[in-house]
Design an enzyme around this catalytic site. Structure first.
Site, mmCIF file in Angstrom:
data_model
loop_
_atom_site.group_PDB
_atom_site.id
_atom_site.type_symbol
_atom_site.label_atom_id
_atom_site.label_comp_id
_atom_site.label_asym_id
_atom_site.label_seq_id
_atom_site.Cartn_x
_atom_site.Cartn_y
_atom_site.Cartn_z
ATOM 1 C CB CYS A 104 42.929 23.371 29.989
ATOM 2 S SG CYS A 104 43.000 23.771 27.900
ATOM 3 C CG ASN A 215 37.649 31.136 36.569
ATOM 4 O OD1 ASN A 215 37.972 30.221 35.729
ATOM 5 N ND2 ASN A 215 37.603 32.290 36.066
#
Length: 339
Positions: A104, A215
């Site tokens: 993140c 991803n």
């Protein structure tokens, strides 16, 4: 607290397709919806910080229903002792694996010294993984980027991944973009840094047989199938959230399970039943309905469907009958166009 979830496939098989952890999105209401559509996919919590688990009320952050099936708990933190403590607190809740967020890029996450900024400190992340493994018998996994800022993604990603392997990580989930911690917002970090799928494919070959999941920027199951020629698994995030009915094809296409898949009407009825139960507990209808806005995407009447769910579900004393009205908007429009 919840009993161990009902497991449709083993965890190593479920990693073949997963829905990414997304802050403010993949809560238990969202996972309830997604599980109606796929029996086999691995679902994730939002990222939950160690401080929230230890000091913020474990039940509020960790409780989930057995109907959610296999769920991975994603933690945010960089203190090995706090991560171990959070895992011990989470132990009774029945998660399938524990995942550490090292991807993140938000300012808030950086200020807490966790998320993508930790890619600059592989030794610290390795210490976190070892402490987490010592605290649980569950698999401990890491979700990361291919690098940050000016890092050389060949050298730095190999160094980071090798440190994770040495620490005993059970699997790696790799977002195939760098994170730029200075100069780009979290939203821009999801689209501006170029995707480098071949780099992740090379890492998977080098580290085989370590399970590795790719991803980032994957928007269709056709793309997922192509990646599965190189990877253990594929993780979708916003595409699965904004167009959830795509999950209805996951079990047949990616797991070979041709069980009957609920159509939109069945999904709406099941969510109405779920909402009835949640309202009786004092929860708000709009907290459930907000995850359902994309269910009718691509169908006639989808705009009215979204409007009913986003506006009417917020009105005082509104009940699950709002789901019936939203469904009727789609069905009526479809009949009108067919006549």
């Amino acid at each position: 607290m919840q009993a161990q979830p009902d497991i449709a496939v083993p965890l190593d098989r479920a990693r073949r397709f997963s829905v990414a952890p997304m802050i403010d999105w993949t809560d238990r209401h969202c996972r309830t919806l997604h599980r109606l559509l796929t029996r086999h996919a691995l679902l994730f919590t939002e990222m939950i910080t160690t401080g929230a688990v230890i000091h913020g009320g474990a039940e509020r952050h960790l409780a989930f229903g057995a109907h959610e099936g296999l769920v991975a708990l994603q933690l945010g933190g960089s203190d090995p002792r706090e991560l171990a403590e959070a895992i011990r607190i989470a132990a009774p809740y029945g998660y399938a694996e524990i995942n550490l967020n090292v991807g993140c890029p938000s300012d808030r996450v950086q200020s807490g010294k966790f998320g993508a900024c930790l890619m600059a400190e592989p030794e610290l992340v390795a210490a976190c993984v070892r402490a987490m493994r010592d605290a649980t018998d569950l698999p401990v996994t890491v979700k990361c980027r291919i690098g940050i800022d000016d890092q050389d993604t060949e050298e730095s990603l190999d160094r980071f991944a090798d440190a994770m392997v040495a620490a005993g990580v059970a699997a790696l989930y790799v977002h195939a973009r760098k994170a730029w911690l200075q100069g780009l917002s979290p939203k821009e970090n999801r689209t501006i840094p170029p995707l480098d799928y071949p780099r992740v494919h090379r890492l998977a070959r080098r580290l085989a047989p370590l399970p590795m999941v790719i991803n980032g920027g994957i928007e269709a199951l056709e793309q997922a199938e192509a990646h599965l020629e190189h990877m253990t698994g594929v993780m979708l995030g916003r595409a699965a959230y904004h167009t959830p009915m795509m999950l209805a094809d996951v079990d047949a296409r990616l797991f070979g399970d041709t069980h009957a898949v609920p159509d939109l009407a069945a999904v709406m009825a099941a969510m109405a039943d779920y909402a009835e139960t949640e309202l009786a507990k004092g929860n708000k209808l709009n907290n459930i309905a907000r995850h359902m806005l994309g269910l009718a995407n691509g169908r006639p009447g989808a705009r009215q469907f979204r409007q009913i769910l986003s506006v009417d579900a917020c009105r005082p004393k509104t009940g699950p009958e709002v789901f019936e009205r939203a469904l009727a908007a789609v069905e009526d429009r479809g009949l009108a166009e067919a006549s």
